[in-house]
Scaffold this active site. Sequence first.
Site, PDB file in Angstrom:
ATOM      1  N   HIS A 142       1.025  -1.149   0.058  1.00 41.67           N
ATOM      2  CA  HIS A 142      -0.062  -0.365  -0.108  1.00 41.67           C
ATOM      3  C   HIS A 142       0.927   0.710   0.060  1.00 41.67           C
ATOM      4  O   HIS A 142       1.918   1.191   0.942  1.00 41.67           O
ATOM      5  CB  HIS A 142      -0.955   0.455   1.087  1.00 41.67           C
ATOM      6  CG  HIS A 142      -1.664   1.504   1.122  1.00 41.67           C
ATOM      7  ND1 HIS A 142      -3.183   1.492   0.423  1.00 41.67           N
ATOM      8  CD2 HIS A 142      -1.605   2.049   2.122  1.00 41.67           C
ATOM      9  CE1 HIS A 142      -3.132   2.958   0.811  1.00 41.67           C
ATOM     10  NE2 HIS A 142      -2.601   2.958   1.701  1.00 41.67           N
ATOM     11  N   GLU A 148       8.694   1.013  -2.732  1.00 41.03           N
ATOM     12  CA  GLU A 148       8.419  -0.016  -3.055  1.00 41.03           C
ATOM     13  C   GLU A 148       8.615  -1.049  -3.620  1.00 41.03           C
ATOM     14  O   GLU A 148       8.586  -2.233  -3.248  1.00 41.03           O
ATOM     15  CB  GLU A 148       6.158   0.362  -3.561  1.00 41.03           C
ATOM     16  CG  GLU A 148       5.371   1.141  -3.471  1.00 41.03           C
ATOM     17  CD  GLU A 148       4.096   1.423  -4.003  1.00 41.03           C
ATOM     18  OE1 GLU A 148       3.941   0.189  -4.334  1.00 41.03           O
ATOM     19  OE2 GLU A 148       3.573   2.447  -3.834  1.00 41.03           O
TER      20      GLU A 148
END
Length: 190
Positions: free
Chosen positions: A110, A175
């Site tokens: 996320h 990420e």
Amino acid sequence: KTPIAILISGRGSNMRALIEACERPDYPARIALVLSNRPDAAGLEIARAAGLQTIAIDHKLFGKDREAHEHKVDAAIRASGAKIVCLAGYMRVLTPFLVNMWEGRMLNIHPSLLPAFPGLHTHEAAIAAGVKEHGCTVHLVTPGVDEGPILGRAKITVQSDDTPDRLASRVLEQEHRLYPAVLANFINAQ
Ligand code: GAR
């Protein structure tokens, strides 16, 4: 190596980071399946080019029946032999059916430092809130959206002249490091 399934909906850059990690001989996972709910997801091409098994299960064919779609998704994951599911830009809210089926074995990435900014438009929200730190989170998937136990986070510093796009690109770099690292730790801890 533990077989995993990666679920995508679009670009697939986090999937690509996982593919690259899985290519390392010492990495504890291998990719059994890449699944998209969108047949036109760019990530499917990347996965095919890497020689991976791919499948598209178009949610639009199931109308409002989310569970019927998820039954097909679940069956495809099981048929692949995957033991862990990695959501990587899979932009469908899951019903309790799929969440419960894979509880404790489904991870999501996320683009915010959860519990801050669950949901969509996280970079806009971070700028609007005036936070100094932003980043990304890998967590286990539970029925509450973006609420599951946190497995790892990576931070960036927000600059005064940042825009949502600039934040998105710096967070995305993080990420791509975080997801493979957290997945390896998760598997090695089993
Ligand atoms: C990533 O930033 C990921 O964190 C986010 O979508 C992007 C997918 O990019 N996921 C969510 O917002 C989940 N609700 P990618 O397809 O290039 O990996």
